[in-house]
Design a protein around this motif. Structure first.
Motif, mmCIF file in Angstrom:
data_model
loop_
_atom_site.group_PDB
_atom_site.id
_atom_site.type_symbol
_atom_site.label_atom_id
_atom_site.label_comp_id
_atom_site.label_asym_id
_atom_site.label_seq_id
_atom_site.Cartn_x
_atom_site.Cartn_y
_atom_site.Cartn_z
ATOM 1 N N GLY A 63 75.913 31.710 25.888
ATOM 2 C CA GLY A 63 76.625 32.935 25.547
ATOM 3 C C GLY A 63 77.392 33.521 26.723
ATOM 4 N N SER B 181 76.842 32.094 15.168
ATOM 5 C CA SER B 181 77.065 32.743 16.464
ATOM 6 C C SER B 181 76.508 34.156 16.416
ATOM 7 C CB SER B 181 78.559 32.756 16.795
ATOM 8 O OG SER B 181 79.293 33.383 15.756
ATOM 9 N N THR C 114 78.903 32.778 21.291
ATOM 10 C CA THR C 114 78.138 34.024 21.312
ATOM 11 C C THR C 114 78.627 34.894 22.460
ATOM 12 O OG1 THR C 114 76.157 33.177 20.239
ATOM 13 C CG2 THR C 114 75.845 34.980 21.795
ATOM 14 N N LYS D 33 70.743 31.072 22.630
ATOM 15 C CA LYS D 33 72.173 31.024 22.909
ATOM 16 C C LYS D 33 72.418 31.078 24.416
ATOM 17 C CE LYS D 33 73.051 31.381 18.459
ATOM 18 N NZ LYS D 33 73.586 30.247 17.673
#
Length: 694
Positions: free
Chosen positions: A523, A492, A207, A520
């Motif tokens: 990320g 993602s 991500t 996430k």
């Protein structure tokens, strides 16, 4: 760097000239594209597949192929060319022959299958965006093409290995960046910069969060990333799906043509409200109520509420099979309930598992008695009336909307679910003053709809997509992040936003926190500070607000050669509206789109004034034309949009239209940075102190 026209060609007299040769290649490429489409249209699908299902699937794929091969006459088929010193992938031996590739929006090949235009997303195209004199990436020459109305009119060469050639700004690139904005958002495939290209081509496995100042192209980067991922992982994403999430429908209309121009016709677009549209939204929360409902603590409140009905069995279960009666004691049923509770399964999944667990306990007793039951017997026991009744009592069914309705209407139920999480004052703030009589009659707010979505996910897992792009993400609440995040739990995301433009009471001040709520936390955060659209003077003027609204961010810079047109006009109260109309008329004398941005409360008065002056105007998201180039934009809808010239009415009213000064200044920052060529500020009230400084 050189920009050449036919009369300037350095070729020998008998040569037709490089520009004519490039035009000939464009003509041949368009003919090849038409041939590719004709071949697809001529395919005979009869007797190709064994059944009608496969035939329908194949037919749909061919139709999509034909649609994707459409030639857009006013869109350049290719916009650049790279000449390699050696064939890509070949050994770089002395004297090796290089190749040249035309870079465009889609792949085009001739009748022999040889490429005439290379898709901009292909690996061989990457040096067009990344190569430099410091790292030429085996590129001898990079050529950019200029177009007028679809006709190739100019080109510009950059010799990356020529030490004697001075570094200069590409004039074609500068012209494309500064081209007037008419109609919806365009792609930036011809002008992608190296730092943008790195984000666009980052892998699908992770991500990416892009913190981008106004004019840095973060939205375009996100959309081009979708196009790149669909090219590099088409089969995977065709199976799992992609989604672009925007802040409002006006914004989605503004960007909807970008992906089709890149050959991607079937990417879904939605707002967060669209994703959670399980109940009709008719009500509006106070800012404080919306903030509390959007707080991450509400996820645990919902989880407790969903599981509040789980109960220990009071009596043993008796199942009759034929002439035999089988008894499962209460303590054993309790153990099954405790086991499922401890596993923290989705509520609905556990409800489906419990009858089978009980049936298994009955089958164990049958086997101990000498019987030989099979799976059909277990299924029959699980579906029997006594087992169904026991499961309903121990693990009652949950309707997510009815559950949230009760939570917001029943003080005792809310107090039990929110104990230790929300204070009594917070509970009072979010509880409905008048209990709703039912789901249909309830005046659900946008924040309530997100709570219903959370409850639905607690009951049954939400389906996951392969990739989600979330734009203007700084304005989402933690609960909204969760709503988007559960739609890409196995995929993602590309998160786009600018903390300085956060204008909701719950706007995030930390991308790390936002990514954690999205699910996430790993990320990667990238920051774009080099602006390509907003003029230098305008972005510098707006950046005076940064110390108050986002002190952790560095001011944006602009690569535009023109400083831009910035005018700040102080007028008397009686002249305010007339001066705004006059500024609009003045801007309409120039080429491009015009946006009149004003506080929401002042829109009706300005609309009446424009009508009285005979100036036609559009609503945000509507496409401008020669007849109507002026758009009247409420400040609350300006985010993500841009216009060649902006007339900003009464900055103090924009600030005062928000619940607090900081949010108001952020809203003003958004409005100030919508201009691509010029900004005129008209005010009779004092400007915010930072903007009033000389």
């Amino acid at each position: 760097m050189s920009s050449l026209l036919p009369s300037q060609s350095p070729e020998a007299p008998e040569d037709t000239g490089p520009l004519e040769r490039e035009r000939a290649h464009l003509t041949a490429s368009r003919e090849a594209l038409r041939a590719m489409r004709a071949d697809a249209e001529a395919l005979d699908l009869s007797n190709v597949t064994a059944n009608w299902v496969n035939a329908q699937v194949l037919h749909a794929q061919i139709e999509a192929r034909i649609e994707a091969l459409a030639d857009m006459a006013h869109t350049p088929l290719f916009f650049g060319r790279v000449n390699y010193a050696h064939a890509p992938g070949a050994e770089q031996a002395e004297g090796a022959l290089g190749e040249k590739f035309y870079i465009g929006r889609r792949h085009v090949h001739d009748g022999d299958g040889d490429p005439m235009v290379i898709d901009w997303r292909a690996p061989v195209s990457q040096p067009f965006y990344q190569a430099s004199r410091k790292n030429p990436m085996d590129v001898l020459l990079r050529r950019r093409f200029g177009y007028t109305g679809g006709a190739l009119t100019a080109y510009e060469d950059e010799h990356l290995t020529d030490a004697d050639e001075a570094d200069t700004t590409s004039q074609l690139l500068q012209t494309e960046i500064e081209r007037p904005r008419v109609g919806p958002m365009r792609d930036i495939v011809a002008t992608i910069q190296p730092e943008q290209d790195e984000i666009v081509r980052s892998g699908i496995g992770g991500t990416v969060c892009v913190q981008g100042a106004p004019g840095t192209g973060k939205t375009a980067v996100g959309l081009h990333r979708v196009a790149y991922l669909l090219y590099a992982h088409r089969e995977r994403l065709a199976r799992t799906g992609t989604l672009v999430v925007g802040p409002n429908s006006s914004f989605l209309r503004y960007i909807e043509q970008v992906l089709p121009a890149l050959g991607e016709l079937h990417v879904k677009q939605a707002t967060v409200g669209d994703l959670v549209a399980h109940v009709p939204v008719k009500g509006v929360d106070s800012a404080e109520a919306a903030r509390i409902k959007g707080d991450a603590r509400m996820a645990e409140v919902i989880r407790r509420a969903v599981r509040s009905g789980i109960a220990a069995p009071a009596e043993p279960l008796m199942v009759v099979r034929g002439s035999r009666r089988w008894r499962v004691p209460a303590y054993e049923l309790q153990e099954l309930v405790e086991e499922l509770t401890a596993r923290d399964m989705r509520y609905g999944a556990a409800a489906e598992a419990l009858p089978q667990r009980i049936a298994h306990a009955v089958l164990v007793r049958m086997e101990a008695a000498g019987e030989a039951p099979d799976d059909r017997v277990q299924d029959a026991v699980a579906r029997s009336a006594p087992v169904k009744a026991a499961v309903k009592a121990m693990w009652p069914p949950v309707d997510p909307a009815k559950l949230v309705l009760r939570l917001l209407s029943d003080a005792e139920f809310l107090a039990a679910a929110a104990d230790g999480l929300l204070s009594a004052e917070e509970q009072e703030t979010i509880r409905w003053a008048v209990p709703a009589r039912g789901v249909k009659s309830a005046r659900w707010s946008a924040a309530d709809a997100v709570l219903v979505d959370e409850a639905m996910d607690q009951v049954q897992r939400t389906g996951s997509l392969g990739h989600v792009v979330l734009d203007e993400a700084q304005d989402l609440s933690p609960m909204q992040y969760r709503a988007v995040g559960r739609r890409c739990t196995t995929g993602s995301a590309t998160v786009l936003g600018d903390i300085a433009q956060g204008t909701t009471p719950w706007a995030t001040d930390s991308w790390q926190e936002a990514l954690a709520h999205l699910g996430k936390p790993e990320g990667h955060i990238e920051e774009l500070t080099r602006g390509f659209r907003v003029p230098r003077e305008v972005i510098a003027y707006a950046s005076r607000l940064l110390p108050q609204i986002a002190p952790q961010l560095a001011p944006a810079t602009s690569v535009r050669e023109s400083a831009g047109d910035l005018r700040v006009r102080a007028v008397s109260a009686g002249e305010s509206v007339a001066s705004v109309v006059a500024a609009c008329e003045e801007s309409l004398g120039r080429e491009g789109s015009i946006g009149l941005i004003a506080a929401d409360a002042r829109i009706p008065e300005l609309a009446a004034a424009l009508t009285a002056a005979g100036l036609p105007y559009l609503a945000p998201g509507e496409e401008t034309s020669a007849e109507a180039r002026l758009t009247l934009v409420p400040a609350s809808l300006a985010k993500g949009l841009e216009y060649d010239y902006v007339v900003l009415d009464e900055p103090a009213a924009v600030v005062d239209g928000e619940p607090d000064v900081r949010t108001g200044l952020r809203r003003l920052y958004v409005a100030l940075t919508r201009a691509v060529s010029g900004l005129t500020v008209v005010h009779c009230e004092p400007l915010p102190e930072a903007l009033a400084q000389v």
